[in-house]
Scaffold this active site. Structure first.
Site, PDB file in Angstrom:
ATOM      1  N   HIS A 288       0.818  -1.211   0.000  1.00 16.23           N
ATOM      2  CA  HIS A 288       0.000   0.000   0.000  1.00 16.23           C
ATOM      3  C   HIS A 288       0.848   1.256   0.000  1.00 16.23           C
ATOM      4  CE1 HIS A 288      -2.205   3.364   1.829  1.00 16.23           C
ATOM      5  NE2 HIS A 288      -3.217   2.886   1.166  1.00 16.23           N
ATOM      6  N   CYS A 289       1.970   1.224   0.702  1.00 17.19           N
ATOM      7  CA  CYS A 289       2.673   2.472   1.002  1.00 17.19           C
ATOM      8  C   CYS A 289       3.415   3.079  -0.185  1.00 17.19           C
ATOM      9  CB  CYS A 289       3.649   2.254   2.163  1.00 17.19           C
ATOM     10  SG  CYS A 289       2.828   1.926   3.734  1.00 17.19           S
TER      11      CYS A 289
END
Length: 447
Positions: A288-289
């Protein structure tokens, strides 16, 4: 607890502290000290740590399957075991789909997803929904913390007005803060307690409340000047990685043309004890990051009339890597007198990082999509993924990777899970393309 402050405290937090004490002292049935909204890779480890230090914890998630499994003692998150969940349950943890549990909490922490929208901007729908749920149950003295990654200004400009629709004022009646999550799935060295927690409050009194709360869970709390600085800190951390990964990915492409071993160059540069941190090429960035969070910063910068050119260029380079991997695969087969069209290609490891089941934004998906577009016959193996589909089409899974590499024309190592005996696979494979830089021997092509 160690507290580091990067900004002035200013006002007193006595009023909010007294309200919180009153809330904490209430003896009504079902009172909890923490409610966590979103029981995924961020929220569940937070709930586990809080339960472990003796806090009474409730969890809220919109997925009834997640709630049912947790209440039955089963985890859906790599870093939280079933035994962890059973211990949480024994300590009083309960998961809910009904937001009524929020009214009984002294502290509410929002840990919901913040993906990108179809136009590439931030999708704050889950954050807004969570904030509205909190506002509907808000009580004087509560502390509300947003941990979901977002652009600078979200806590103050989006969450705060929603909470104040309740008639309660932030900094006077309730406390509001932002604390960026720093969960690294699969990382057994740096867990939640040992990783410093950055906290920024809407007011100094809000910050003091949040610092006191997180001081129960982590060894070091770092107080930011405000919510915007805390929000920016998270984006800076991931933009730093995004840009440096793009640098080595582009360098890998150039080194191939210059007949330079990029992996050896990185190894040598990494011996310098100062001024250098090693990043390594790959088929792309996942999770996600790194592929998502820098776009939040780029979006915010564009909204004020500027371009964040480093982020835009890094995104372009990293997004190109699956195409480059497939082109290299095609060249390898061509050198063996075969076309990619009709060849049997095995993908090893399709998660975004080693030794986890997390597939969010994994570059394996675009690699598979591009191979299919060139009419290769693809299959996969991953010890953490029993079923995988790309664009709604199931990719066949092989049972024994050692046998499968003998049967496929080309094997592409996309993720170097520790379960793989890489030297043995290299010995058995007809043709092996290592995108992780793990197998250096004749006959193996390395990214």
């Amino acid at each position: 607890m160690q507290v580091e402050r990067t900004g002035p405290l200013g006002e007193s937090s006595e009023q909010l502290g007294e309200l919180a004490q009153q809330l904490g002292d209430e003896k009504h049935a079902g009172h909890v000290e923490l409610a966590v909204i979103g029981l995924g890779y961020v929220g569940l480890p937070l709930a586990r740590e809080a339960a472990a230090v003796g806090l009474r914890v409730a969890g809220l998630d919109r997925d009834p399957r997640v709630v049912e499994a947790l209440n039955a003692g089963h985890s859906h998150v790599d870093d939280v075991s079933d035994e962890d969940v059973r211990r949480m349950r024994a300590a009083g943890f309960t998961a809910y789909t009904d937001d009524a549990c929020l009214a009984r909490a002294q502290t509410v922490v929002i840990c919901v997803p913040t993906p990108l929208s179809e136009d590439g901007g931030p999708d704050l729908s889950a954050v807004i929904s969570a904030a509205r749920a909190v506002a509907g149950r808000l009580r004087r003295g509560q502390l509300v913390v947003l941990e979901s990654t977002t652009y600078p200004g979200t806590t103050d400009e989006v969450v705060r007005p929603l909470l104040e629709e309740s008639g309660l004022k932030v900094g006077k009646d309730v406390a509001l803060a932002f604390s960026p999550e720093r969960i690294d799935p699969g990382n057994t060295t740096h867990g939640l307690r040992g990783t410093p927690k950055v906290v920024g409050g809407c007011t100094p009194s809000c910050a003091a409340r949040a610092v006191a709360f997180y001081g129960k869970l982590v060894d070091t709390v770092v107080q930011a000047k405000g919510t915007r600085e805390a929000e920016m800190a998270k984006l800076l951390e991931n933009t730093y990685r995004h840009v440096n990964i793009a640098l080595v990915n582009e360098l890998a492409i150039l080194c191939q043309e210059l007949h330079v071993d990029v992996w050896d160059a990185i190894r040598c540069a990494g011996t310098k004890p100062f001024g250098f941190q090693a990043f390594r090429p790959s088929a792309g960035v996942g999770g996600h990051c790194i592929p998502i969070d820098p776009n939040y910063l780029s979006y915010k910068v564009r909204s004020i009339g500027y371009e964040f050119r480093f982020v835009e260029l890094a995104r372009e380079i990293n997004a190109h890597m699956p195409e480059y991997v497939v082109r290299r695969a095609q060249d390898l087969l061509n050198h063996q007198g075969r076309a990619l069209h009709g060849s049997r290609v095995l993908l090893l490891g399709v998660t975004y990082k080693p030794d986890v089941a997390d597939m969010r934004e994994s570059p394996a998906a675009p690699v598979a999509r591009l191979l299919r577009a060139r009419e290769a016959e693809i299959a996969f193996h991953d010890p953490y993924v029993p079923l995988w589909s790309v664009d709604g089409v199931t990719v066949p899974r092989v049972g024994d990777p050692a046998a499968a590499v003998r049967e496929h024309d080309l094997t592409i190592l996309l993720q170097d899970h520790s379960a793989y005996d890489l030297p043995a696979l290299a010995d058995e494979a007809r043709l092996l393309f290592d995108t992780r830089g793990r197998i250096f021997r004749p006959g193996v092509e390395v990214l």
